[in-house]
Design a protein around this motif. Structure first.
Motif, PDB file in Angstrom:
ATOM      1  N   TYR A   1      -5.778  -1.564   0.739  1.00 18.10           N
ATOM      2  CA  TYR A   1      -6.744  -1.217   1.820  1.00 18.10           C
ATOM      3  C   TYR A   1      -7.486  -2.565   2.321  1.00 18.10           C
ATOM      4  CZ  TYR A   1      -9.831   1.396   4.819  1.00 18.10           C
ATOM      5  OH  TYR A   1     -10.451   1.752   5.966  1.00 18.10           O
ATOM      6  N   ASP A   2      -7.239  -2.921   3.500  1.00 19.97           N
ATOM      7  CA  ASP A   2      -7.873  -3.887   4.049  1.00 19.97           C
ATOM      8  C   ASP A   2      -7.794  -5.018   3.164  1.00 19.97           C
ATOM      9  OD1 ASP A   2      -9.074  -2.884   6.482  1.00 19.97           O
ATOM     10  OD2 ASP A   2     -11.046  -2.837   5.836  1.00 19.97           O
ATOM     11  N   PHE A   3      -6.669  -5.591   2.882  1.00 23.65           N
ATOM     12  CA  PHE A   3      -6.412  -6.791   2.003  1.00 23.65           C
ATOM     13  C   PHE A   3      -6.209  -7.821   2.948  1.00 23.65           C
ATOM     14  CE2 PHE A   3      -4.548  -6.174  -2.520  1.00 23.65           C
ATOM     15  CZ  PHE A   3      -5.720  -5.546  -2.884  1.00 23.65           C
ATOM     16  N   HIS A   4      -6.013  -7.580   4.356  1.00 24.59           N
ATOM     17  CA  HIS A   4      -6.116  -8.726   5.194  1.00 24.59           C
ATOM     18  C   HIS A   4      -7.502  -9.510   5.209  1.00 24.59           C
ATOM     19  CE1 HIS A   4      -7.849  -5.436   7.769  1.00 24.59           C
ATOM     20  NE2 HIS A   4      -8.533  -6.272   8.650  1.00 24.59           N
ATOM     21  N   LEU A   5      -8.382  -8.811   4.713  1.00 23.20           N
ATOM     22  CA  LEU A   5      -9.696  -9.455   4.746  1.00 23.20           C
ATOM     23  C   LEU A   5     -10.230 -10.020   3.369  1.00 23.20           C
ATOM     24  CD1 LEU A   5     -11.847  -6.526   6.218  1.00 23.20           C
ATOM     25  CD2 LEU A   5     -10.945  -8.542   7.402  1.00 23.20           C
TER      26      LEU A   5
ATOM     27  N   LYS B   1      -0.970 -10.647  -2.449  1.00 22.81           N
ATOM     28  CA  LYS B   1       0.316  -9.841  -2.648  1.00 22.81           C
ATOM     29  C   LYS B   1       0.269  -8.959  -3.894  1.00 22.81           C
ATOM     30  CE  LYS B   1       2.762 -11.675   0.681  1.00 22.81           C
ATOM     31  NZ  LYS B   1       3.529 -10.450   1.703  1.00 22.81           N
TER      32      LYS B   1
ATOM     33  N   LYS C   1       4.290  -2.217   1.932  1.00 16.53           N
ATOM     34  CA  LYS C   1       3.161  -3.081   2.396  1.00 16.53           C
ATOM     35  C   LYS C   1       3.332  -4.508   2.028  1.00 16.53           C
ATOM     36  CE  LYS C   1      -0.293   0.653   2.990  1.00 16.53           C
ATOM     37  NZ  LYS C   1      -1.693   1.071   2.580  1.00 16.53           N
TER      38      LYS C   1
ATOM     39  N   THR D   1     -11.939  -3.409  -2.542  1.00 12.61           N
ATOM     40  CA  THR D   1     -12.114  -3.188  -1.012  1.00 12.61           C
ATOM     41  C   THR D   1     -12.423  -1.889  -0.707  1.00 12.61           C
ATOM     42  OG1 THR D   1      -9.492  -2.925  -0.860  1.00 12.61           O
ATOM     43  CG2 THR D   1     -10.463  -5.122  -0.617  1.00 12.61           C
TER      44      THR D   1
ATOM     45  N   SER E   1      -3.803 -18.136   0.179  1.00  9.86           N
ATOM     46  CA  SER E   1      -3.211 -18.696   0.824  1.00  9.86           C
ATOM     47  C   SER E   1      -4.043 -19.367   2.121  1.00  9.86           C
ATOM     48  CB  SER E   1      -2.386 -17.544   1.753  1.00  9.86           C
ATOM     49  OG  SER E   1      -3.099 -16.503   2.226  1.00  9.86           O
TER      50      SER E   1
ATOM     51  N   ASP F   1      -2.150  -5.792  -5.624  1.00 14.05           N
ATOM     52  CA  ASP F   1      -3.297  -4.768  -5.915  1.00 14.05           C
ATOM     53  C   ASP F   1      -3.159  -4.212  -7.205  1.00 14.05           C
ATOM     54  OD1 ASP F   1      -4.960  -2.678  -5.655  1.00 14.05           O
ATOM     55  OD2 ASP F   1      -4.038  -1.799  -3.786  1.00 14.05           O
TER      56      ASP F   1
ATOM     57  N   ASP G   1      -8.681 -12.557   1.407  1.00  8.76           N
ATOM     58  CA  ASP G   1      -8.532 -13.900   1.266  1.00  8.76           C
ATOM     59  C   ASP G   1      -9.583 -14.543   1.669  1.00  8.76           C
ATOM     60  OD1 ASP G   1      -5.808 -13.183   0.690  1.00  8.76           O
ATOM     61  OD2 ASP G   1      -5.250 -15.190   1.047  1.00  8.76           O
ATOM     62  N   GLU G   2     -10.304 -14.209   3.039  1.00  7.86           N
ATOM     63  CA  GLU G   2     -11.396 -14.714   3.580  1.00  7.86           C
ATOM     64  C   GLU G   2     -12.508 -14.545   2.819  1.00  7.86           C
ATOM     65  OE1 GLU G   2     -11.423 -17.240   5.851  1.00  7.86           O
ATOM     66  OE2 GLU G   2      -9.199 -17.271   5.597  1.00  7.86           O
TER      67      GLU G   2
END
Length: 267
Positions: free
Chosen positions: A236-240, A2, A29, A194, A267, A4, A242-243
């Motif tokens: 950009y590509d923050f869905h990646l 959450k 976003k 990222t 998370s 940037d 955490d992993e």
């Protein structure tokens, strides 16, 4: 993810985007925290005028923007300083004179020229250039202390002749180890940037091998930023993200307020 905490606006020499547009994109976003880190790249004149923002105007206008959006998003104000080994005193005075939440220290210049010019790759092989880059970065962090995290550590791979095909971070781990040890010893951190994914490098900066080694050495402070210069590149590509952090041993990511780290559980 959450927050940037690496983004640019028209205050930077390489962006034409209004700060308000970056803020609106962040809200759209679902971000809760952002930090503007416009370029203050002292003595970088490779693109014409020196790549520094108007500090008096910046630190006058940005707090007004923060107040305007205070009920919608937490805006923090910082800078991205361009590291060169002899600029330690200059940046010490800069941080003392202006109130900032966060400072990224990034090695944009190598042997006195911006890496994006690719000049170093005209005179050296990719592998030689990478070693020169990391050796100069080590000198940077030994001599400059006016930053909070070390930015996009291996970003110059994107400008090399062969790109990622010529890069194996393990080949430079002797120097990288010394960089990371110095960063940790100084109570500072590194960032996960990222933009490497955006530019097609195939990994976020720095490479996972560096992230893993930083964690093995005891590094805990790690911020996350997309290095966006236009609204479309916010988060950009923050869905990646955490992993990527979890895969390399992290349980928290970091944000800064008034130059102090705050840790947020992944998370």
């Amino acid at each position: 993810m959450k927050a940037d905490v690496h983004m640019h606006s028209a205050f930077s020499n390489d962006s034409e985007t209004r700060p308000e547009d970056m803020v609106e994109a962040a809200i759209a976003k679902g971000l809760e925290i952002i930090c503007f880190t416009d370029h203050y790249d002292k003595d970088n004149c490779d693109w014409g005028e020196e790549a520094i923002f108007d500090a008096e105007r910046y630190f006058k206008e940005m707090p007004l923007l923060r107040e305007q959006y205070r009920d919608r998003i937490d805006i923090r104000i910082g800078a991205e300083i361009g590291l060169q080994p002899y600029l330690g005193e200059c940046y010490r005075e800069f941080e003392e004179n202006y109130p900032m939440d966060f400072v990224i220290g990034s090695a944009h210049s190598v042997q006195g020229h911006d890496a994006a010019l690719k000049k170093i790759y005209q005179e050296h092989t990719d592998q030689e250039a990478y070693r020169i880059y990391f050796e100069e970065m080590l000198e940077d962090v030994q001599k400059i202390k006016a930053y909070d995290v070390l930015g996009h550590m291996d970003y110059m791979v994107r400008y090399s002749n062969q790109g990622v095909r010529s890069y194996c971070c393990a080949d430079y781990m002797d120097v990288i180890d010394e960089i990371l040890k110095q960063v940790i010893s100084d109570g500072k951190g590194i960032e996960l940037n990222t933009s490497g994914l955006k530019y097609g490098v195939g990994f976020a900066h720095p490479h996972g091998g560096i992230l893993k080694r930083y964690r093995e050495l005891g590094g805990e402070i790690i911020t996350v930023g997309a290095d966006g210069h236009i609204p479309e590149h916010v988060a950009y590509d923050f869905h990646l993200a955490d992993e990527i952090l979890k895969e390399n041993g992290f349980r928290f990511y970091t944000v800064y307020k008034e130059r102090k780290p705050e840790f947020i559980k992944l998370s």
